[in-house]
Design an enzyme around this catalytic site. Structure first.
Site, PDB file in Angstrom:
ATOM      1  CB  SER A 223      -1.191   0.070   1.004  1.00  0.00           C
ATOM      2  OG  SER A 223      -1.859   1.077   1.253  1.00  0.00           O
TER       3      SER A 223
ATOM      4  CG  ASP B  27      -2.953  -0.479  -2.416  1.00  0.00           C
ATOM      5  OD1 ASP B  27      -3.038   0.733  -1.762  1.00  0.00           O
ATOM      6  OD2 ASP B  27      -3.748  -1.553  -1.715  1.00  0.00           O
TER       7      ASP B  27
END
Length: 447
Positions: free
Chosen positions: A104, A245
């Site tokens: 992420s 992401d």
């Protein structure tokens, strides 16, 4: 013993805590648990694996695919794709398992593995625990001959399918809107600019050239100063910043002011209420959302249901109540009618659609909510489990809540990953917020 799974999958320093052998074993265990009830007489179990562009993703995706194939699961690798795209494709390809290799917003040396069940939904804690338990007793042998799973490298239509889904979700013509998008040199680098352009917007993309090493490096939703500057320089109507992401989206108005996840939720909630698409006139947010959001929603006749911090808990509450909008201050916005997880690109499209439909600037739309000054202090402690049971802390908390009344809020909570206790105070007067937070932090520190 420390639990392998954290608040959002398995995460750690790649090739240190998170190694290829671990990914191989994790893939085999997940294949065993998540296909336990699959009807193999009709078809072989299938898995979809995607990743963000960081260098270790290539290694970990290969190991994960090998582990799953060793247990008789056919694997389709879809390459670089946003996490919400992987969740969508898990359902669209009718797969039994979805796997996203991504850390992420974390820096490049880290990586992570997130699992999705059939339909593209995140796993509950109990299922993650089953996978972790299965790793301990894993049989190193598996099916042989024709029963071994196949690995298909790089599906050719994955990105096109996801882009078509986004266009169907938001059909408003965005012509006349000029947007700068910061892709964080991550998974959105191709998809987000294409999606916004397909909807008619004039798109200027920055940090959209990933090289396997530069993801989140001084860019994206954790470094908003870049897009703030770019929006003003290009004379754009707004800016949108994603994380590595692309499950997050934060915005910037034409003057370079940040519009955070709370404000985006306020804008979208009022828009959905107008069209009677906000189920039960309810918004789901976490306890970390600004008090200003709750006050604004109360004024608009919208109830706010609070969960603990983490998009998985927002998702659980959305599913439990059948609600149609939820999210976090950090920019995870979930719209269950179009996505099973936070989707930053979808959020950007919906925000621009609201601008186009009303003819309003983002700055004007953001006026629906007044952000109250918020002070957050992270206090190192020896045992975070003891803090809230301490009589001195409870007394100090009660005094602070009495002092602030309805014009402020106090939140004390432990960190999910560190021996740290978080002290958060909101108040209309920033000086009062700082004073109260400092006083509480001192009491917590003394425990």
């Amino acid at each position: 013993m420390t639990r392998l799974f954290g608040t959002d999958g398995v995460r750690g320093l790649a090739n240190d805590r998170l190694t290829a052998p671990l990914a191989l074993k994790l893939g085999a265990a997940a294949a065993t648990v998540l296909t336990e009830h699959a009807d193999v007489s009709k078809r072989r179990p299938t898995a979809i694996i995607g990743r963000d562009p960081r260098v270790s993703g290539e290694m970990l995706a290969a190991a994960m695919a090998a582990g799953m194939a060793s247990k008789g699961v056919d694997v389709l690798r879809v390459g670089v794709i946003p996490t919400p795209g992987l969740a969508f494709l898990t359902d669209d390809y009718d797969a039994d398992i979805g796997v996203m290799i991504s850390a992420s917003h974390n820096p490049m040396p880290d990586n992570g593995i997130k699992f999705f069940s059939a339909g593209g939904r995140k796993l509950p804690d109990a299922v993650e625990d089953q996978i972790e338990a299965a790793m301990k007793d894993l049989d190193e042998t598996g099916p042989t001959g024709t029963a071994i799973g196949r690995v298909i490298e790089e599906a050719t239509d994955a990105q096109a399918r996801y882009l078509a889904h986004l266009r169907e979700a938001v059909t408003t013509d965005l012509s006349g809107i000029k947007v700068v998008v910061d892709c964080a040199n991550g998974a959105a680098s191709e998809v987000a600019p294409k999606a916004y352009a397909a909807a008619g917007a004039e798109v200027i993309a920055i940090y959209n050239k990933p090289n396997a090493f530069n993801i989140n490096d001084g860019s994206g939703s954790t470094h908003m100063e870049q897009i703030q500057r770019a929006v003003v320089e290009y004379g754009a109507d707004l800016g949108l910043a994603h994380d590595g992401d692309a499950d997050r989206c934060l915005a910037v108005d034409s003057r370079g002011n940040v519009v955070d996840g709370d404000q985006i939720m306020a804008i979208l909630a009022t828009a959905m209420k107008e069209t009677s698409s906000l189920y039960d006139n309810t918004l789901v947010a976490t306890v970390m959302s600004n008090l200003g959001l709750k006050l604004a929603m109360r004024r608009e006749g919208i109830e706010v249901r609070e969960t603990q911090v983490g998009d998985r808990y927002v998702l659980e509450e959305l599913g439990r109540g059948g609600y149609s909008l939820g999210g976090e201050q950090s920019g995870h916005i979930v719209v269950p009618s179009h996505a099973t997880t936070g989707d930053g690109t979808l959020s950007g499209l919906m925000l621009m659609a609201r601008m186009a439909q009303t003819g309003s600037s983002l700055a004007d739309l953001a006026l629906v909510m007044t952000v109250l000054p918020q002070v957050l202090i992270n206090v190192p402690v020896s045992n975070k489990a003891l803090i809230l049971d301490d009589a001195t802390v409870r007394t100090a908390l009660e005094e602070a809540e009495t002092e602030l009344g309805d014009s402020g809020r106090v939140l004390l909570r432990p960190s999910g990953t560190e021996e740290v206790f978080r002290v958060m105070v909101e108040a209309a007067d920033p000086e009062i917020a700082r004073k109260v937070a400092g006083r509480l932090a001192a009491v917590v520190s003394a425990v």
